[in-house]
Motif scaffolding. Structure first.
Motif, PDB file in Angstrom:
ATOM      1  N   GLN A 154       1.407   1.784  -3.056  1.00  0.00           N
ATOM      2  CA  GLN A 154       0.559   1.979  -4.272  1.00  0.00           C
ATOM      3  C   GLN A 154       0.017   3.946  -4.160  1.00  0.00           C
ATOM      4  N   GLU A 155       0.580   3.999  -2.672  1.00  0.00           N
ATOM      5  CA  GLU A 155      -0.386   5.664  -2.491  1.00  0.00           C
ATOM      6  C   GLU A 155       0.831   6.263  -3.353  1.00  0.00           C
TER       7      GLU A 155
ATOM      8  N   VAL B 148      -8.675   4.419  -2.477  1.00  0.00           N
ATOM      9  CA  VAL B 148      -8.111   3.396  -2.184  1.00  0.00           C
ATOM     10  C   VAL B 148      -9.313   2.829  -2.005  1.00  0.00           C
TER      11      VAL B 148
ATOM     12  N   VAL C 140      -6.555   1.182  -6.797  1.00  0.00           N
ATOM     13  CA  VAL C 140      -6.872   2.697  -6.785  1.00  0.00           C
ATOM     14  C   VAL C 140      -6.711   2.791  -9.088  1.00  0.00           C
TER      15      VAL C 140
ATOM     16  N   LYS D 285      -6.146  -4.182  -2.656  1.00  0.00           N
ATOM     17  CA  LYS D 285      -6.434  -3.212  -2.536  1.00  0.00           C
ATOM     18  C   LYS D 285      -6.505  -2.223  -4.103  1.00  0.00           C
TER      19      LYS D 285
ATOM     20  N   GLU E 231       1.225  -1.580  -0.078  1.00  0.00           N
ATOM     21  CA  GLU E 231      -0.223   0.049  -0.062  1.00  0.00           C
ATOM     22  C   GLU E 231       0.805   0.803  -0.216  1.00  0.00           C
TER      23      GLU E 231
ATOM     24  N   ARG F  23       0.028   7.186  -6.587  1.00  0.00           N
ATOM     25  CA  ARG F  23      -0.908   7.699  -6.700  1.00  0.00           C
ATOM     26  C   ARG F  23      -0.322   9.334  -6.254  1.00  0.00           C
TER      27      ARG F  23
END
Length: 322
Positions: free
Chosen positions: A243-244, A260, A269, A267, A240, A247
């Motif tokens: 992922q952030e 998310v 996006v 998880k 995650e 993003r």
């Protein structure tokens, strides 16, 4: 010849390992289930429902564990119209198969009355194109280097013929440059091969992470996503936190991303890449054994927590698969 502006891009991140899953739209659920489990020999990894439409199934097919890079998922809407292949969409899904297996698949498709083309060659690799019952275009490719991923076997399809997972996904675009820039400068992928209007990109895991082919088709009619079409392509992120970071990087480039979303097994996006194709960033964890043991994957109807109280009502509206 490879385009210089692809070769010399500055890579800011290489966190995306490869393709996580591909989600498509089907018509009749039972026909879809039968084709992918029996004809194609994929494991039915998860039987659940659409998060936004709980009266519609969401099917997951893959290898034994539903490993990233093997997962093909479907939203089967019983009476949906047929889509149209064109620009601004994913138009082909490629699976890796062993050398010497195409004769087996040709005979199988003949027996099952599947629409297919004679084997051809692309980037030095032999492939067989066919259509699933809803018209989704799929290619079985014998890769340049042998694929050592362990396949799921059935009574009729053994290891020497079984699919290994994704080989590539093709995006057909009016202009490939903005999408190519994103793949290289944000995803950290590289342009590996080019022939006429097809450009092949690979991530850090190379062939076994799955290639993305970009086909430039200037002036071609825009496609329409419906039955027999790819809904979105999901890419693997390890966690995650990564992922952030991605993003944030994508938002800084002016793209619009969802928050998310918890999809229970990963998880997610979502965002539309510059060419118009819906992309997803999906985490590897927690995976499909979070709610079923490995030996029982796909044998129960697993509902998202918010729909569990409606189980009996939902079951009555879902098509029976047996």
């Amino acid at each position: 010849m490879l385009r210089d502006f692809f070769i010399h891009k500055h890579i800011t991140m290489s966190a995306i390992k490869g393709i996580h899953h591909v989600t498509a739209i089907a018509g009749r659920a039972k026909k879809n289930f039968d084709f992918y489990t029996r004809v194609m020999g994929l494991r039915f990894v998860k039987k659940t429902v659409n998060f936004d439409d709980p009266n519609t199934y969401h099917f997951y097919y893959g290898d034994e564990k539903g490993d990233p890079g093997t997962i093909l998922t479907f939203f089967p809407w019983e009476d949906i119209a047929t889509g149209r292949r064109g620009t601004h969409m994913a138009t082909e899904i490629g699976y890796s198969v062993p050398e010497g297996s195409l004769d087996f698949w040709l005979k199988r498709f003949e027996k099952e009355n599947i629409i297919y083309n004679k084997p051809s060659s692309k980037f030095g690799e032999v492939y067989l194109t066919f259509l699933d019952p809803d018209g989704l275009k799929i290619e079985l490719t014998v890769p340049e280097q042998s694929d050592d991923r362990k396949p799921w076997e059935t009574a009729e399809i053994k290891e020497n013929n079984a699919t290994r997972g994704f080989h590539h996904v093709t995006l057909t675009l009016d202009d490939i440059q903005p999408t190519a820039d994103l793949l290289v400068s944000v995803f950290g992928w590289e342009l590996k091969k080019n022939h006429t209007n097809r450009y092949r990109f690979a991530g850090p895991e190379g062939q076994q992470g799955g290639f993305i082919d970009l086909v430039e088709a200037k002036g071609e009619m825009r496609g329409h996503v419906a039955g027999g079409s790819v809904h979105h392509v999901a890419f693997r992120v390890p966690d995650e936190a990564t992922q952030e970071k991605l993003r944030t990087e994508l938002e800084n480039r002016g793209l619009h991303l969802t928050t998310v979303l918890d999809r229970k097994y990963f998880k997610s996006v979502y965002f539309r890449e510059p060419g118009g194709v819906l992309f997803e960033l999906a985490t590897d964890a927690p995976g499909f054994t979070v709610d079923e043991p490995l030996n029982e994957l796909g044998t129960h109807l697993m509902l998202p927590p918010q729909y569990e109280a409606q189980r009996e009502e939902i079951i009555k509206k879902l098509v029976k698969l047996d």
